[in-house]
Design a protein around this motif. Structure first.
Motif, PDB file in Angstrom:
ATOM      1  N   ARG A   1      61.334  42.491-115.123  1.00 13.98           N
ATOM      2  CA  ARG A   1      61.496  42.515-116.584  1.00 13.98           C
ATOM      3  C   ARG A   1      62.595  41.570-117.054  1.00 13.98           C
ATOM      4  O   ARG A   1      62.668  41.244-118.232  1.00 13.98           O
ATOM      5  N   PHE A   2      63.484  41.160-116.143  1.00 10.43           N
ATOM      6  CA  PHE A   2      64.561  40.244-116.519  1.00 10.43           C
ATOM      7  C   PHE A   2      64.080  38.814-116.322  1.00 10.43           C
ATOM      8  O   PHE A   2      63.702  38.421-115.216  1.00 10.43           O
ATOM      9  N   ILE A   3      64.142  38.029-117.392  1.00 13.90           N
ATOM     10  CA  ILE A   3      63.665  36.655-117.249  1.00 13.90           C
ATOM     11  C   ILE A   3      64.629  35.833-116.415  1.00 13.90           C
ATOM     12  O   ILE A   3      64.211  34.884-115.747  1.00 13.90           O
ATOM     13  N   MET A   4      65.909  36.211-116.384  1.00 17.14           N
ATOM     14  CA  MET A   4      66.889  35.476-115.585  1.00 17.14           C
ATOM     15  C   MET A   4      67.848  36.437-114.911  1.00 17.14           C
ATOM     16  O   MET A   4      68.151  37.506-115.441  1.00 17.14           O
ATOM     17  N   LYS A   5      68.339  36.016-113.776  1.00 14.54           N
ATOM     18  CA  LYS A   5      69.405  36.748-113.081  1.00 14.54           C
ATOM     19  C   LYS A   5      70.424  35.718-112.613  1.00 14.54           C
ATOM     20  O   LYS A   5      70.073  34.705-112.007  1.00 14.54           O
ATOM     21  N   SER A   6      71.668  35.992-112.939  1.00 10.04           N
ATOM     22  CA  SER A   6      72.709  35.044-112.575  1.00 10.04           C
ATOM     23  C   SER A   6      74.014  35.782-112.310  1.00 10.04           C
ATOM     24  O   SER A   6      74.105  36.995-112.514  1.00 10.04           O
TER      25      SER A   6
ATOM     26  N   THR B   1      56.087  38.580-100.981  1.00 10.91           N
ATOM     27  CA  THR B   1      55.484  38.520-102.320  1.00 10.91           C
ATOM     28  C   THR B   1      56.112  37.375-103.089  1.00 10.91           C
ATOM     29  O   THR B   1      57.333  37.356-103.297  1.00 10.91           O
ATOM     30  N   GLY B   2      55.280  36.433-103.515  1.00 10.11           N
ATOM     31  CA  GLY B   2      55.776  35.259-104.229  1.00 10.11           C
ATOM     32  C   GLY B   2      55.925  35.514-105.718  1.00 10.11           C
ATOM     33  O   GLY B   2      55.925  36.662-106.187  1.00 10.11           O
ATOM     34  N   ILE B   3      56.051  34.431-106.445  1.00 14.49           N
ATOM     35  CA  ILE B   3      56.279  34.511-107.896  1.00 14.49           C
ATOM     36  C   ILE B   3      55.007  34.986-108.592  1.00 14.49           C
ATOM     37  O   ILE B   3      53.921  34.461-108.342  1.00 14.49           O
TER      38      ILE B   3
ATOM     39  N   THR C   1      67.240  30.409-111.195  1.00 14.73           N
ATOM     40  CA  THR C   1      67.728  31.518-112.004  1.00 14.73           C
ATOM     41  C   THR C   1      66.591  32.430-112.452  1.00 14.73           C
ATOM     42  O   THR C   1      66.751  33.645-112.554  1.00 14.73           O
ATOM     43  N   VAL C   2      65.428  31.847-112.709  1.00 16.43           N
ATOM     44  CA  VAL C   2      64.300  32.631-113.217  1.00 16.43           C
ATOM     45  C   VAL C   2      63.511  33.304-112.085  1.00 16.43           C
ATOM     46  O   VAL C   2      63.014  34.426-112.255  1.00 16.43           O
ATOM     47  N   CYS C   3      63.429  32.656-110.941  1.00 18.39           N
ATOM     48  CA  CYS C   3      62.461  33.106-109.927  1.00 18.39           C
ATOM     49  C   CYS C   3      63.057  33.780-108.693  1.00 18.39           C
ATOM     50  O   CYS C   3      62.350  34.538-108.029  1.00 18.39           O
TER      51      CYS C   3
ATOM     52  N   GLU D   1      68.697  30.039-101.831  1.00 17.84           N
ATOM     53  CA  GLU D   1      68.563  28.900-100.915  1.00 17.84           C
ATOM     54  C   GLU D   1      67.105  28.704-100.516  1.00 17.84           C
ATOM     55  O   GLU D   1      66.634  27.565-100.365  1.00 17.84           O
ATOM     56  N   LEU D   2      66.390  29.817-100.362  1.00 19.92           N
ATOM     57  CA  LEU D   2      64.970  29.736-100.017  1.00 19.92           C
ATOM     58  C   LEU D   2      64.184  29.021-101.113  1.00 19.92           C
ATOM     59  O   LEU D   2      63.352  28.135-100.850  1.00 19.92           O
ATOM     60  N   LEU D   3      64.471  29.389-102.358  1.00 18.67           N
ATOM     61  CA  LEU D   3      63.766  28.774-103.480  1.00 18.67           C
ATOM     62  C   LEU D   3      64.164  27.313-103.652  1.00 18.67           C
ATOM     63  O   LEU D   3      63.315  26.460-103.974  1.00 18.67           O
ATOM     64  N   ASN D   4      65.438  27.014-103.433  1.00 20.62           N
ATOM     65  CA  ASN D   4      65.865  25.611-103.510  1.00 20.62           C
ATOM     66  C   ASN D   4      65.141  24.771-102.469  1.00 20.62           C
ATOM     67  O   ASN D   4      64.805  23.606-102.710  1.00 20.62           O
ATOM     68  N   GLY D   5      64.903  25.368-101.284  1.00 24.12           N
ATOM     69  CA  GLY D   5      64.152  24.662-100.258  1.00 24.12           C
ATOM     70  C   GLY D   5      62.729  24.367-100.702  1.00 24.12           C
ATOM     71  O   GLY D   5      62.192  23.271-100.448  1.00 24.12           O
ATOM     72  N   ILE D   6      62.115  25.320-101.384  1.00 22.92           N
ATOM     73  CA  ILE D   6      60.761  25.107-101.911  1.00 22.92           C
ATOM     74  C   ILE D   6      60.761  23.983-102.941  1.00 22.92           C
ATOM     75  O   ILE D   6      59.874  23.116-102.953  1.00 22.92           O
TER      76      ILE D   6
END
Length: 313
Positions: A167-172, A243-245, A280-282, A299-304
């Motif tokens: 439900r949160f569009i961003m997490k930071s 589970t992906g995005i 931040t979003v995903c 770091e995983l998402l940055n790698g993608i």
């Protein structure tokens, strides 16, 4: 193309980042972007870094009604939504609205609340309404939940379920301020009292117009859409990810990129906007495999993102 109310919104951002919340500029910008998309924001960091102070300054500058919920292990859903009490003078039950009936609601330390209470927020965040004792009440517009949570490693915390994280569009986070900035903050002390008297810099109508502009006046091209889908598909087939995005996550990614383009004064989304907000979003939406629990999701998402070339527009 002229973007309605952009100058006013940017003035708020500049004032908060440059004067009242020095050292928290990026967190303030992300919160403003989340509000412009109509989404909600989750801030995670250790206690004492100014999460609540930032929320108070944010609400005061926007001139919206403000409610606060301090979560504890014995907090009840009715403490958030409200409850009916018997009025002897009128001889009937009347509904007393809870703090959720405000434009901006600060949910402080949300993961200290029991899962049942956390679930009470789901309908409010997604449907922008609450149902109490069989009666449905509509929440104010705009409605923005700014929640803070302590790292799950800390004592007395209950991890948020995936459905609520989505439900949160961003997490930071906020992080420690730079050395010189932190010394100034230590010397000046708390500014909480000053924040209670902040004069609003925009009106509710200004904000609604800005939200509408982000939604309807910022164009998303086909190449950008393909780029977003490439990120989503890659997250779903990655060997470390269970589970992906989700589709909702992909929509949130585009919405956040539109807000970034709006603040930068563009009426179109560039691929760089998507790449800037993607982590931040995903990152909080993906679920890694049980044997990979120690993997850092950002770091995983940055790698993608590095594996997918930016499209030429």
């Amino acid at each position: 193309m002229h973007l309605p109310k952009r100058d006013e919104i940017c003035a708020v951002l500049e004032s908060l980042s440059g004067e009242r919340l020095q050292g928290k500029g990026e967190a303030v910008r992300l919160c403003l972007m989340a509000l412009l998309t109509g989404g909600h924001m989750l801030l995670e960091d250790i206690p004492g870094l100014g999460k609540t102070t930032m929320a108070l300054a944010f609400a005061g500058s926007l001139g919206l009604s403000f409610g606060r919920v301090q979560c504890t292990s014995d907090l009840l859903p009715s403490d958030i939504t409200g409850l009916s009490i018997y009025d002897r003078t009128e001889g009937r039950f009347i509904f007393i609205k809870g703090p959720i009936f405000n434009n901006i609601v600060l949910i402080d330390e949300i993961n200290r609340a029991m899962p049942k209470t956390q679930s009470a927020l789901l309908e409010a965040m997604e449907e922008r309404r609450v149902t109490v004792e069989g009666v449905t009440y509509t929440l104010p517009d705009p409605f923005f939940v700014l929640a803070t949570q302590n790292p799950v490693e800390q004592v007395g915390t209950f991890p948020l379920p995936e459905s609520q994280m989505d439900r949160f569009i961003m997490k930071s986070g906020i992080g420690y301020p730079p050395e010189e900035m932190e010394k100034i903050i230590i010397r000046q002390g708390s500014i909480r009292d000053e924040l209670m008297h902040i004069q609003p810099m925009v009106s509710r109508d200004d904000l609604l117009e800005a939200i509408a502009a982000v939604r309807h006046s910022v164009y998303v091209g086909e190449k950008v859409t393909d780029y977003v889908y490439s990120i989503v598909r890659k997250s779903r087939t990655h060997p470390l990810i269970l589970t992906g995005i989700s589709t909702r996550g992909a929509i949130g990614l585009v919405d956040a990129a539109k807000a970034a383009a709006y603040l930068d004064g563009r009426s179109f989304v560039a691929p760089e906007d998507v790449r800037t907000v993607a982590t931040t979003v995903c990152s909080h939406r993906i679920l890694v495999r049980p044997e990979q629990e120690g993997v850092n999701k950002e770091e995983l998402l940055n790698g993608i993102l590095k594996e997918i070339p930016l499209p030429l527009t």
